[in-house]
Design an enzyme around this catalytic site. Structure first.
Site, PDB file in Angstrom:
ATOM      1  N   ASP A  15      40.144  22.550  37.464  1.00  0.00           N
ATOM      2  CA  ASP A  15      41.857  23.185  38.272  1.00  0.00           C
ATOM      3  C   ASP A  15      42.484  22.553  37.676  1.00  0.00           C
ATOM      4  O   ASP A  15      43.003  21.375  37.871  1.00  0.00           O
ATOM      5  CB  ASP A  15      42.078  22.484  39.952  1.00  0.00           C
ATOM      6  CG  ASP A  15      43.237  23.171  40.727  1.00  0.00           C
ATOM      7  OD1 ASP A  15      44.187  23.265  40.370  1.00  0.00           O
ATOM      8  OD2 ASP A  15      43.635  22.546  41.459  1.00  0.00           O
ATOM      9  N   ILE A  16      43.621  23.577  37.190  1.00  0.00           N
ATOM     10  CA  ILE A  16      44.599  22.654  36.033  1.00  0.00           C
ATOM     11  C   ILE A  16      45.688  22.328  36.519  1.00  0.00           C
ATOM     12  O   ILE A  16      45.752  21.134  35.695  1.00  0.00           O
ATOM     13  CB  ILE A  16      44.974  24.160  36.018  1.00  0.00           C
ATOM     14  CG1 ILE A  16      46.162  23.903  34.214  1.00  0.00           C
ATOM     15  CG2 ILE A  16      46.111  24.742  36.122  1.00  0.00           C
ATOM     16  CD1 ILE A  16      46.269  25.282  33.070  1.00  0.00           C
ATOM     17  N   ASN A  29      55.591  34.666  36.912  1.00  0.00           N
ATOM     18  CA  ASN A  29      56.662  36.140  36.579  1.00  0.00           C
ATOM     19  C   ASN A  29      58.247  36.516  36.118  1.00  0.00           C
ATOM     20  O   ASN A  29      58.341  35.036  36.004  1.00  0.00           O
ATOM     21  CB  ASN A  29      56.473  36.852  38.373  1.00  0.00           C
ATOM     22  CG  ASN A  29      57.179  36.556  39.105  1.00  0.00           C
ATOM     23  OD1 ASN A  29      58.316  35.864  39.363  1.00  0.00           O
ATOM     24  ND2 ASN A  29      56.428  35.499  39.728  1.00  0.00           N
ATOM     25  N   GLY A  37      47.560  32.762  42.787  1.00  0.00           N
ATOM     26  CA  GLY A  37      46.910  32.356  41.851  1.00  0.00           C
ATOM     27  C   GLY A  37      47.533  31.125  41.299  1.00  0.00           C
ATOM     28  O   GLY A  37      47.200  30.105  41.930  1.00  0.00           O
ATOM     29  N   ASP A  39      49.989  30.242  40.018  1.00  0.00           N
ATOM     30  CA  ASP A  39      51.000  29.776  39.917  1.00  0.00           C
ATOM     31  C   ASP A  39      51.767  29.534  41.168  1.00  0.00           C
ATOM     32  O   ASP A  39      52.292  28.865  41.669  1.00  0.00           O
ATOM     33  CB  ASP A  39      52.334  31.362  39.391  1.00  0.00           C
ATOM     34  CG  ASP A  39      53.223  31.783  39.857  1.00  0.00           C
ATOM     35  OD1 ASP A  39      54.489  29.596  39.328  1.00  0.00           O
ATOM     36  OD2 ASP A  39      54.059  32.398  39.613  1.00  0.00           O
ATOM     37  N   SER A 127      47.657  36.538  32.058  1.00  0.00           N
ATOM     38  CA  SER A 127      47.060  37.333  32.277  1.00  0.00           C
ATOM     39  C   SER A 127      45.645  37.806  32.559  1.00  0.00           C
ATOM     40  O   SER A 127      45.633  39.172  32.669  1.00  0.00           O
ATOM     41  CB  SER A 127      47.491  38.169  30.919  1.00  0.00           C
ATOM     42  OG  SER A 127      48.674  38.343  30.679  1.00  0.00           O
ATOM     43  N   GLY A 129      44.111  37.081  36.071  1.00  0.00           N
ATOM     44  CA  GLY A 129      43.776  37.656  37.434  1.00  0.00           C
ATOM     45  C   GLY A 129      44.656  38.438  37.309  1.00  0.00           C
ATOM     46  O   GLY A 129      44.610  40.237  37.962  1.00  0.00           O
ATOM     47  N   VAL A 130      46.050  38.163  38.807  1.00  0.00           N
ATOM     48  CA  VAL A 130      46.339  39.408  39.665  1.00  0.00           C
ATOM     49  C   VAL A 130      47.494  40.282  37.514  1.00  0.00           C
ATOM     50  O   VAL A 130      47.088  41.696  37.786  1.00  0.00           O
ATOM     51  CB  VAL A 130      47.453  38.904  39.632  1.00  0.00           C
ATOM     52  CG1 VAL A 130      48.763  39.938  40.042  1.00  0.00           C
ATOM     53  CG2 VAL A 130      47.676  37.670  40.807  1.00  0.00           C
ATOM     54  N   TYR A 131      47.275  40.044  36.379  1.00  0.00           N
ATOM     55  CA  TYR A 131      47.592  41.080  36.177  1.00  0.00           C
ATOM     56  C   TYR A 131      46.471  41.694  34.875  1.00  0.00           C
ATOM     57  O   TYR A 131      47.061  42.634  33.701  1.00  0.00           O
ATOM     58  CB  TYR A 131      48.379  39.932  34.418  1.00  0.00           C
ATOM     59  CG  TYR A 131      50.158  39.944  34.959  1.00  0.00           C
ATOM     60  CD1 TYR A 131      50.157  39.766  36.101  1.00  0.00           C
ATOM     61  CD2 TYR A 131      50.907  38.810  34.133  1.00  0.00           C
ATOM     62  CE1 TYR A 131      52.084  39.705  36.853  1.00  0.00           C
ATOM     63  CE2 TYR A 131      52.713  39.001  34.450  1.00  0.00           C
ATOM     64  CZ  TYR A 131      52.574  39.435  35.916  1.00  0.00           C
ATOM     65  OH  TYR A 131      53.815  38.984  36.607  1.00  0.00           O
TER      66      TYR A 131
HETATM   67  N1  APR Z   1      43.223  26.151  38.142  1.00  0.00           N
HETATM   68  C1  APR Z   1      43.301  26.965  36.691  1.00  0.00           C
HETATM   69  N2  APR Z   1      43.303  28.300  36.456  1.00  0.00           N
HETATM   70  C2  APR Z   1      43.455  29.314  37.618  1.00  0.00           C
HETATM   71  C3  APR Z   1      44.265  28.458  39.316  1.00  0.00           C
HETATM   72  C4  APR Z   1      44.461  27.003  39.043  1.00  0.00           C
HETATM   73  N3  APR Z   1      44.335  26.195  40.103  1.00  0.00           N
HETATM   74  N4  APR Z   1      43.958  29.200  39.952  1.00  0.00           N
HETATM   75  C5  APR Z   1      44.182  30.776  39.239  1.00  0.00           C
HETATM   76  N5  APR Z   1      43.610  30.493  37.965  1.00  0.00           N
HETATM   77  C6  APR Z   1      43.039  30.983  36.787  1.00  0.00           C
HETATM   78  C7  APR Z   1      42.637  32.238  37.775  1.00  0.00           C
HETATM   79  O1  APR Z   1      41.178  32.291  37.503  1.00  0.00           O
HETATM   80  C8  APR Z   1      42.888  33.542  35.862  1.00  0.00           C
HETATM   81  O2  APR Z   1      41.663  33.148  35.525  1.00  0.00           O
HETATM   82  O3  APR Z   1      44.418  31.435  36.045  1.00  0.00           O
HETATM   83  C9  APR Z   1      44.219  32.674  35.562  1.00  0.00           C
HETATM   84  C10 APR Z   1      45.503  34.090  35.844  1.00  0.00           C
HETATM   85  O4  APR Z   1      45.452  34.465  36.790  1.00  0.00           O
HETATM   86  P1  APR Z   1      47.193  34.364  37.832  1.00  0.00           P
HETATM   87  O5  APR Z   1      47.264  33.113  38.503  1.00  0.00           O
HETATM   88  O6  APR Z   1      46.647  35.915  38.573  1.00  0.00           O
HETATM   89  O7  APR Z   1      48.041  34.722  36.211  1.00  0.00           O
HETATM   90  P2  APR Z   1      47.998  36.531  35.525  1.00  0.00           P
HETATM   91  O8  APR Z   1      47.084  37.530  35.781  1.00  0.00           O
HETATM   92  O9  APR Z   1      48.566  36.481  33.870  1.00  0.00           O
HETATM   93  O10 APR Z   1      49.158  36.845  36.580  1.00  0.00           O
HETATM   94  C11 APR Z   1      50.801  36.453  36.516  1.00  0.00           C
HETATM   95  O11 APR Z   1      50.447  36.620  39.657  1.00  0.00           O
HETATM   96  O12 APR Z   1      50.802  34.504  40.759  1.00  0.00           O
HETATM   97  C12 APR Z   1      51.938  35.744  40.035  1.00  0.00           C
HETATM   98  O13 APR Z   1      53.374  34.881  39.589  1.00  0.00           O
HETATM   99  C13 APR Z   1      52.374  35.298  39.436  1.00  0.00           C
HETATM  100  O14 APR Z   1      53.509  37.448  39.412  1.00  0.00           O
HETATM  101  C14 APR Z   1      52.270  36.918  38.122  1.00  0.00           C
HETATM  102  C15 APR Z   1      50.800  36.969  38.067  1.00  0.00           C
END
Ligand code: APR
Length: 176
Positions: A15-16, A29, A37, A39, A127, A129-131
Site C-alpha cells: 500500500d503506497i 484527477n 482508488g 487518490d 491510469s 485503475g479507474v482510467y
Molecule cells: N497503494 C498503491 N496502489 C494502489 C492503492 C494503494 N493504496 N490503491 C489503488 N492502487 C492502484 C490500483 O490498483 C491501480 O493499479 O493504483 C492504480 C491506479 O488506479 P486508480 O487509483 O484508479 O488511478 P487511475 O486509473 O489513474 O484513475 C484516476 O481515479 O480515484 C480516481 O481521482 C482519481 O479520477 C481519478 C482517477
C-alpha cells in the site's frame, strides 16, 4: 540536467500510503478533488491538510486544474512522506494512443521531485485503475520512462497493488 544520472528502480508490492519515502505520487484527477482508488487512500492517510493544499492550488496557480500529463507537489500531511506529487494520467482509449501522456506523468513527476529535492519516490500504476489502462501497457510505460528520465532521484519505487501488477512490472523490467 543531472549529468545523465540514473535512478535505481525497485518494484514493491504494498500500500503506497505506508511508505517512508520523500515523495508519494498520486494518480489524481484534473480537479485535484480527491477520488477513489489510490487518490482516496492517499487523501485518507494524509488527512485534511492535503485537501486544503489542493484547494489552495486551485485558487491560485491552477484555476483550471492540472492538465493530463502534468504534475504538482503538495504537503503529504500525516503520511511519513514529505510530499505528495499529484499527476493526472490519461483515460485509456482503444483507438487513441495516449502513451506520450502517460509517459509525461512519470517524467514531470520526476522533474517536480528534483525541484523539491526528493531523493526517493514511489509511483502507483498511474491510469491502470479507474482510467482503464491495460496493466501490461501501463507498467511497460512506467518502467521505460523511469529508465529514460535524467533525474537526481536516487531510488524509484514502482508500487504494485496486485499480483498481476507485480508480475507485469517484473516482465517489463526484464524486457527493457
Ligand atoms: N497503494 C498503491 N496502489 C494502489 C492503492 C494503494 N493504496 N490503491 C489503488 N492502487 C492502484 C490500483 O490498483 C491501480 O493499479 O493504483 C492504480 C491506479 O488506479 P486508480 O487509483 O484508479 O488511478 P487511475 O486509473 O489513474 O484513475 C484516476 O481515479 O480515484 C480516481 O481521482 C482519481 O479520477 C481519478 C482517477
Amino acid at each position: 540536467m543531472h549529468n545523465g544520472a540514473m535512478a535505481k528502480i525497485t518494484i514493491l508490492r504494498t500500500d503506497i500510503t505506508t511508505l517512508d519515502v520523500d515523495a508519494v505520487v498520486n494518480a489524481a484527477n484534473r480537479q485535484l478533488a480527491g477520488g477513489g482508488g489510490v487518490d482516496g487512500a492517499i487523501h485518507r492517510a494524509a488527512g485534511p491538510q492535503l485537501s486544503a493544499a489542493c484547494r489552495k492550488l486551485r485558487e491560485t496557480s491552477l484555476p483550471d486544474g492540472l492538465p493530463t500529463g502534468q504534475s504538482v507537489a503538495t504537503t503529504a500531511g500525516n503520511m511519513a512522506a514529505k510530499w505528495v506529487i499529484h499527476t493526472v494520467g490519461p483515460v485509456w482509449a482503444k483507438t487513441i494512443d495516449k502513451s506520450d501522456q502517460l509517459a509525461s506523468c512519470y517524467r514531470t513527476s520526476l522533474q517536480v521531485a528534483d525541484e523539491v529535492g526528493a531523493k526517493t519516490i514511489a509511483f502507483p500504476t498511474i491510469s491502470a485503475g479507474v482510467y482503464g489502462y491495460p496493466m501490461d501497457e501501463a507498467t511497460r510505460i512506467a518502467v521505460e520512462t523511469c529508465q529514460q528520465t535524467d533525474t537526481a532521484v536516487e531510488t524509484i519505487y514502482l508500487v504494485a497493488y496486485s499480483a498481476e501488477a507485480e508480475a507485469e512490472y517484473r516482465t517489463a523490467l526484464e524486457n527493457s
